[in-house]
Design an enzyme around this catalytic site. Sequence first.
Site, PDB file in Angstrom:
ATOM      1  N   GLY A  90       1.022  -0.955  -0.347  1.00 39.54           N
ATOM      2  CA  GLY A  90       0.059  -0.071  -0.066  1.00 39.54           C
ATOM      3  C   GLY A  90       1.007   1.474   0.000  1.00 39.54           C
ATOM      4  O   GLY A  90       0.178   2.401   0.555  1.00 39.54           O
ATOM      5  N   LEU A  91       1.793   0.973  -0.268  1.00 36.19           N
ATOM      6  CA  LEU A  91       2.561   2.282  -0.475  1.00 36.19           C
ATOM      7  C   LEU A  91       3.311   2.555  -2.135  1.00 36.19           C
ATOM      8  O   LEU A  91       4.412   3.211  -2.143  1.00 36.19           O
ATOM      9  CB  LEU A  91       4.193   2.180   0.155  1.00 36.19           C
ATOM     10  CG  LEU A  91       3.923   1.280   1.894  1.00 36.19           C
ATOM     11  CD1 LEU A  91       5.316   1.071   2.679  1.00 36.19           C
ATOM     12  CD2 LEU A  91       2.862   2.491   2.753  1.00 36.19           C
TER      13      LEU A  91
ATOM     14  N   SER B  34       3.676  -0.061  -6.648  1.00 35.98           N
ATOM     15  CA  SER B  34       3.572   0.278  -9.114  1.00 35.98           C
ATOM     16  C   SER B  34       4.096   1.737  -9.464  1.00 35.98           C
ATOM     17  O   SER B  34       3.787   1.901 -10.770  1.00 35.98           O
ATOM     18  CB  SER B  34       2.572  -1.137  -8.983  1.00 35.98           C
ATOM     19  OG  SER B  34       1.351  -0.281  -8.541  1.00 35.98           O
ATOM     20  N   ALA B  35       2.984   2.864  -8.210  1.00 35.20           N
ATOM     21  CA  ALA B  35       2.670   3.595  -8.959  1.00 35.20           C
ATOM     22  C   ALA B  35       4.287   4.338  -9.452  1.00 35.20           C
ATOM     23  O   ALA B  35       4.460   5.253 -10.172  1.00 35.20           O
ATOM     24  CB  ALA B  35       1.851   4.662  -8.319  1.00 35.20           C
ATOM     25  N   ALA B  36       4.619   3.866  -7.987  1.00 40.60           N
ATOM     26  CA  ALA B  36       7.127   4.972  -8.734  1.00 40.60           C
ATOM     27  C   ALA B  36       7.323   3.778  -9.222  1.00 40.60           C
ATOM     28  O   ALA B  36       8.314   4.284  -9.753  1.00 40.60           O
ATOM     29  CB  ALA B  36       7.343   4.247  -6.736  1.00 40.60           C
TER      30      ALA B  36
ATOM     31  N   ASP C 276      -2.394   7.301  -6.802  1.00 36.73           N
ATOM     32  CA  ASP C 276      -0.952   6.944  -6.571  1.00 36.73           C
ATOM     33  C   ASP C 276      -0.231   7.215  -6.889  1.00 36.73           C
ATOM     34  O   ASP C 276       1.099   8.095  -7.025  1.00 36.73           O
ATOM     35  CB  ASP C 276      -1.246   5.243  -6.584  1.00 36.73           C
ATOM     36  CG  ASP C 276      -1.701   4.248  -5.575  1.00 36.73           C
ATOM     37  OD1 ASP C 276      -2.547   4.547  -4.440  1.00 36.73           O
ATOM     38  OD2 ASP C 276      -1.161   3.675  -5.260  1.00 36.73           O
TER      39      ASP C 276
HETATM   40  O1  PMV Z   1      -2.910   0.002  -3.760  1.00 37.04           O
HETATM   41  P1  PMV Z   1      -2.857   0.206  -2.840  1.00 37.04           P
HETATM   42  O2  PMV Z   1      -2.663  -0.403  -1.168  1.00 37.04           O
HETATM   43  O3  PMV Z   1      -2.088   1.716  -2.364  1.00 37.04           O
HETATM   44  O4  PMV Z   1      -4.113   1.296  -2.448  1.00 37.04           O
HETATM   45  C1  PMV Z   1      -4.682   2.190  -2.875  1.00 37.04           C
HETATM   46  C2  PMV Z   1      -6.245   2.709  -2.717  1.00 37.04           C
HETATM   47  C3  PMV Z   1      -7.694   2.618  -2.929  1.00 37.04           C
HETATM   48  O5  PMV Z   1      -8.445   3.399  -2.897  1.00 37.04           O
HETATM   49  C4  PMV Z   1      -7.605   1.425  -1.666  1.00 37.04           C
HETATM   50  C5  PMV Z   1      -7.230   1.966  -4.422  1.00 37.04           C
HETATM   51  C6  PMV Z   1      -7.600   3.524  -5.382  1.00 37.04           C
HETATM   52  O6  PMV Z   1      -6.930   3.139  -6.633  1.00 37.04           O
HETATM   53  O7  PMV Z   1      -7.783   4.589  -5.019  1.00 37.04           O
END
Ligand code: PMV
Length: 315
Positions: A96-97, A100-102, A145
């Site tokens: 949740g950090l 993948s976006a990074a 993200d």
């Molecule tokens: O992938 P995570 O754990 O960073 O979760 C993203 C946040 C959510 O709101 C749960 C999903 C989203 O697409 O915003």
Amino acid sequence: MIPPSTLSAFGPGKVILLGEHGVVYGYPALAAPLSIGVTATALLRAGSEEASVEVPAELRGPGRRLLVEAFDAAVRVSGAGGLRMTLDSELPPSMGLGSSAAVAVACAGALLKSRGRSAPPTVEEIARVAWEMEKVFHGTPSGIDHTTSARNQLIHFRRAADGDPSKAQVTPVTVKRPFGLVVALVGERPSTKETVAALRARQARWPERYARVFEQIGTLVEEGRGAIERGELELLGDVMDMNQGLLNALGLSSAGIEEMVHRLRAAGALGAKLTGAGGDGGAVIGLFEEADRVVTRLRRAGIKCFASRIGEAAR
Ligand code: PMV
């Protein structure tokens, strides 16, 4: 001038301070970049049109195939070629950090830079290419993200009705008093996709009750934003605690998460909550004026954690 044979770009990880999950349904959320993240380095190959990525050895299972697929999508949309990309991540994956976006933002930055234009790529260009990768990794994420990572600043985010992240309402939030976060790792968790889908099924069954909770979370996000802008950290902590209670009500917490939340509060956190999708594990954040000393103590007690400063100059 001889062109450089390598170039690199950085994508920070992120924490959602308030509003995860509600953000998928069009409610607002607040997210901040971490100082740690992913560096993508492109080795340029003159005379070649091919672009490929070296899959890190520690990446297991379907993640390996997804990375290649996502990278190919980014290559197509960026129009880059003639390079081999390597990745170096400081982020624990699937916690949740925003790992993948990074990866997506770092790759997007390096791919766009490799095209050799005189001006550096804009945040919007980086976000557009990174989004192609995020869609492969996550299906239909809210976009918070990669937007946080590309902008590298604390943002208030609300997705557009059609889900297109280039149309999302994104506002930078001014931090009056920088603060510390302890980011503690609780353990393995299901994928974001699974947790979001399971919540979607409950919400579709009982839409009114779930909408009431999302609405409440959205109100907390606005209160939290005001607290950050005015430097009222105790208020922000209380808002985080209440957000945690509502995430629990939505079925997104677990015994391990609750234990860590209580542990951080006992260590003096002004507020603590899960961050990201939640589920069985993932990461929990605790709000502190100074997080470093707490991290030393918690690590001595065997807890995997690190400190991050929010509201100070980005890397
Ligand atoms: O992938 P995570 O754990 O960073 O979760 C993203 C946040 C959510 O709101 C749960 C999903 C989203 O697409 O915003």
